[in-house]
Scaffold this motif. Structure first.
Motif, PDB file in Angstrom:
ATOM      1  N   GLY A 195       0.816  -1.207   0.000  1.00  0.00           N
ATOM      2  CA  GLY A 195       0.000   0.000   0.000  1.00  0.00           C
ATOM      3  C   GLY A 195       0.848   1.255   0.000  1.00  0.00           C
ATOM      4  N   THR A 196       0.180   2.395  -0.135  1.00  0.00           N
ATOM      5  CA  THR A 196       0.884   3.680  -0.232  1.00  0.00           C
ATOM      6  C   THR A 196       0.664   4.582   0.977  1.00  0.00           C
ATOM      7  N   GLU A 197      -0.251   4.217   1.860  1.00  0.00           N
ATOM      8  CA  GLU A 197      -0.532   5.050   3.032  1.00  0.00           C
ATOM      9  C   GLU A 197       0.238   4.523   4.232  1.00  0.00           C
ATOM     10  N   HIS A 198       1.246   5.296   4.653  1.00  0.00           N
ATOM     11  CA  HIS A 198       2.063   4.873   5.781  1.00  0.00           C
ATOM     12  C   HIS A 198       2.404   6.064   6.667  1.00  0.00           C
ATOM     13  N   ASN A 199       2.719   5.787   7.902  1.00  0.00           N
ATOM     14  CA  ASN A 199       3.054   6.827   8.867  1.00  0.00           C
ATOM     15  C   ASN A 199       4.231   7.650   8.357  1.00  0.00           C
ATOM     16  N   ALA A 200       4.059   8.961   8.374  1.00  0.00           N
ATOM     17  CA  ALA A 200       5.107   9.851   7.857  1.00  0.00           C
ATOM     18  C   ALA A 200       6.410   9.699   8.635  1.00  0.00           C
ATOM     19  N   THR A 201       6.316   9.402   9.924  1.00  0.00           N
ATOM     20  CA  THR A 201       7.520   9.224  10.740  1.00  0.00           C
ATOM     21  C   THR A 201       8.355   8.057  10.242  1.00  0.00           C
ATOM     22  N   VAL A 202       7.660   6.970   9.861  1.00  0.00           N
ATOM     23  CA  VAL A 202       8.363   5.798   9.335  1.00  0.00           C
ATOM     24  C   VAL A 202       9.080   6.147   8.035  1.00  0.00           C
ATOM     25  N   LEU A 203       8.369   6.820   7.137  1.00  0.00           N
ATOM     26  CA  LEU A 203       8.967   7.164   5.843  1.00  0.00           C
ATOM     27  C   LEU A 203      10.124   8.139   6.012  1.00  0.00           C
ATOM     28  N   ASP A 204       9.981   9.102   6.937  1.00  0.00           N
ATOM     29  CA  ASP A 204      11.074  10.051   7.191  1.00  0.00           C
ATOM     30  C   ASP A 204      12.306   9.334   7.727  1.00  0.00           C
ATOM     31  N   LEU A 205      12.088   8.362   8.594  1.00  0.00           N
ATOM     32  CA  LEU A 205      13.205   7.591   9.154  1.00  0.00           C
ATOM     33  C   LEU A 205      13.942   6.837   8.062  1.00  0.00           C
ATOM     34  N   LEU A 206      13.186   6.167   7.189  1.00  0.00           N
ATOM     35  CA  LEU A 206      13.802   5.418   6.094  1.00  0.00           C
ATOM     36  C   LEU A 206      14.563   6.347   5.155  1.00  0.00           C
ATOM     37  N   ASN A 207      13.968   7.501   4.893  1.00  0.00           N
ATOM     38  CA  ASN A 207      14.611   8.471   4.003  1.00  0.00           C
ATOM     39  C   ASN A 207      15.908   8.998   4.619  1.00  0.00           C
ATOM     40  N   GLY A 236     -26.091  -2.713  -4.801  1.00  0.00           N
ATOM     41  CA  GLY A 236     -25.582  -2.514  -3.459  1.00  0.00           C
ATOM     42  C   GLY A 236     -24.075  -2.715  -3.418  1.00  0.00           C
ATOM     43  N   CYS A 237     -23.433  -2.207  -2.377  1.00  0.00           N
ATOM     44  CA  CYS A 237     -21.974  -2.264  -2.274  1.00  0.00           C
ATOM     45  C   CYS A 237     -21.565  -2.731  -0.884  1.00  0.00           C
ATOM     46  N   ILE A 238     -20.634  -3.677  -0.840  1.00  0.00           N
ATOM     47  CA  ILE A 238     -20.008  -4.063   0.422  1.00  0.00           C
ATOM     48  C   ILE A 238     -18.502  -3.899   0.233  1.00  0.00           C
ATOM     49  N   PHE A 239     -17.988  -2.828   0.806  1.00  0.00           N
ATOM     50  CA  PHE A 239     -16.585  -2.484   0.641  1.00  0.00           C
ATOM     51  C   PHE A 239     -15.731  -3.099   1.747  1.00  0.00           C
ATOM     52  N   GLY A 240     -14.414  -3.138   1.507  1.00  0.00           N
ATOM     53  CA  GLY A 240     -13.480  -3.386   2.588  1.00  0.00           C
ATOM     54  C   GLY A 240     -13.416  -2.149   3.463  1.00  0.00           C
ATOM     55  N   LEU A 241     -12.674  -2.216   4.547  1.00  0.00           N
ATOM     56  CA  LEU A 241     -12.579  -1.089   5.483  1.00  0.00           C
ATOM     57  C   LEU A 241     -11.713  -0.002   4.857  1.00  0.00           C
ATOM     58  N   SER A 242     -12.361   0.987   4.257  1.00  0.00           N
ATOM     59  CA  SER A 242     -11.651   1.977   3.434  1.00  0.00           C
ATOM     60  C   SER A 242     -10.892   3.006   4.258  1.00  0.00           C
ATOM     61  N   GLY A 243     -11.195   3.116   5.527  1.00  0.00           N
ATOM     62  CA  GLY A 243     -10.506   4.111   6.342  1.00  0.00           C
ATOM     63  C   GLY A 243      -9.085   3.724   6.706  1.00  0.00           C
ATOM     64  N   THR A 244      -8.760   2.458   6.606  1.00  0.00           N
ATOM     65  CA  THR A 244      -7.443   1.975   7.012  1.00  0.00           C
ATOM     66  C   THR A 244      -6.719   1.224   5.897  1.00  0.00           C
ATOM     67  N   ASN A 245      -7.257   1.252   4.690  1.00  0.00           N
ATOM     68  CA  ASN A 245      -6.693   0.473   3.591  1.00  0.00           C
ATOM     69  C   ASN A 245      -6.832   1.263   2.307  1.00  0.00           C
ATOM     70  N   ASP A 246      -5.712   1.746   1.764  1.00  0.00           N
ATOM     71  CA  ASP A 246      -5.780   2.593   0.576  1.00  0.00           C
ATOM     72  C   ASP A 246      -6.278   1.834  -0.639  1.00  0.00           C
ATOM     73  N   ARG A 247      -6.031   0.501  -0.701  1.00  0.00           N
ATOM     74  CA  ARG A 247      -6.562  -0.279  -1.826  1.00  0.00           C
ATOM     75  C   ARG A 247      -8.077  -0.338  -1.761  1.00  0.00           C
ATOM     76  N   ALA A 248      -8.619  -0.581  -0.574  1.00  0.00           N
ATOM     77  CA  ALA A 248     -10.073  -0.614  -0.396  1.00  0.00           C
ATOM     78  C   ALA A 248     -10.676   0.753  -0.681  1.00  0.00           C
ATOM     79  N   TYR A 249      -9.999   1.807  -0.255  1.00  0.00           N
ATOM     80  CA  TYR A 249     -10.493   3.165  -0.491  1.00  0.00           C
ATOM     81  C   TYR A 249     -10.571   3.470  -1.990  1.00  0.00           C
ATOM     82  N   SER A 250      -9.512   3.107  -2.720  1.00  0.00           N
ATOM     83  CA  SER A 250      -9.489   3.389  -4.163  1.00  0.00           C
ATOM     84  C   SER A 250     -10.582   2.621  -4.891  1.00  0.00           C
ATOM     85  N   ARG A 251     -10.801   1.355  -4.515  1.00  0.00           N
ATOM     86  CA  ARG A 251     -11.869   0.566  -5.146  1.00  0.00           C
ATOM     87  C   ARG A 251     -13.233   1.179  -4.848  1.00  0.00           C
TER      88      ARG A 251
END
Length: 232
Positions: free
Chosen positions: A14-26, A71-86
């Protein structure tokens, strides 16, 4: 823990990750690759499918065969960018034809058979129920078919069900599941190649985004609704 072990590169789902983690890796100049969700706007390299397009195309199939009450049954879109995009692709396609479902037909569930079956049951027992259900992935679709059958509904005669993923067992369901095949092996191979390229690169400036194609697999869980055949 990975940094302490001295890894040369990291692949994240996925593409949604804690900014602190990404800053540390960078800050440690560790190459990072995000997989499963193709996202041109992402500042990190990505390899994956366009999940917005998957949601859009899956919905188009149901509309193209005449369904108007979807009707639509989505995955949990608030915590999953793939589910959100779908979810975004599904709702935008429905809105194009003025078919935005009521809130009671827009549900979310975890990717868990028991939880998804309960959510599907709650949708299908409504007095005014949809004639088709689009599901955020195949786990939800499996659960929806089982919920429909437990209520004495025929799939697809009474209710069409569309999945996403083409998981193991999808073609062997009763009825076989209409879904979208995501080429996991291809994504894995391209991701491995790309992280090796990033690790071996002298410098890395502009992120690169690799888009992997998907395939529609239309089987017997979707059909024109018997009351809407004239619309096809």
């Amino acid at each position: 823990a990975f940094i302490e072990q001295g890894v040369d590169g990291i692949i994240l789902v996925g593409t949604e990750h804690n900014a602190t983690v990404l800053d540390l890796l960078n800050s440690r100049q560790i190459p990072v690759l995000c997989v499963w969700n193709y996202a041109e706007e992402c500042a990190i390299d990505t390899v994956g499918i366009d999940n917005w397009e998957i949601g859009y195309r899956a919905t188009s199939h149901l509309i193209d065969i005449g369904h108007r009450k979807i009707g639509c049954i989505f995955g949990l879109s608030g915590t999953n960018d793939r589910a959100y995009s779908r979810k975004k692709g599904i709702l935008e396609r429905l809105a194009e034809d003025g078919l935005t479902p009521p809130p009671s037909w827009q549900l979310e569930t975890s990717y868990d058979l028991r939880a998804a079956k309960t959510i599907a049951h709650n949708l299908l027992i409504q007095k005014d129920r949809p004639t088709a259900v689009i599901c955020g992935n195949d786990i939800i679709a499996f659960a929806t078919i089982w919920a429909a059958q437990s209520l004495g509904l025929s799939v697809p005669d009474d209710i069409s069900v569309m999945g996403i993923g083409d998981f193991q067992g999808a073609a062997e369901m009763t009825p076989p599941l209409s879904t979208i095949r995501i080429p996991a092996h291809t994504i894995g191979r391209l991701s491995a190649n790309r992280i090796l390229e990033l690790v071996g690169a002298q410098s890395h400036n502009k992120p690169r985004h690799l888009k992997v194609d998907f395939e529609m697999r239309i089987r017997q869980s979707t059909a024109p609704h018997r009351d809407e055949t004239s619309l096809v």
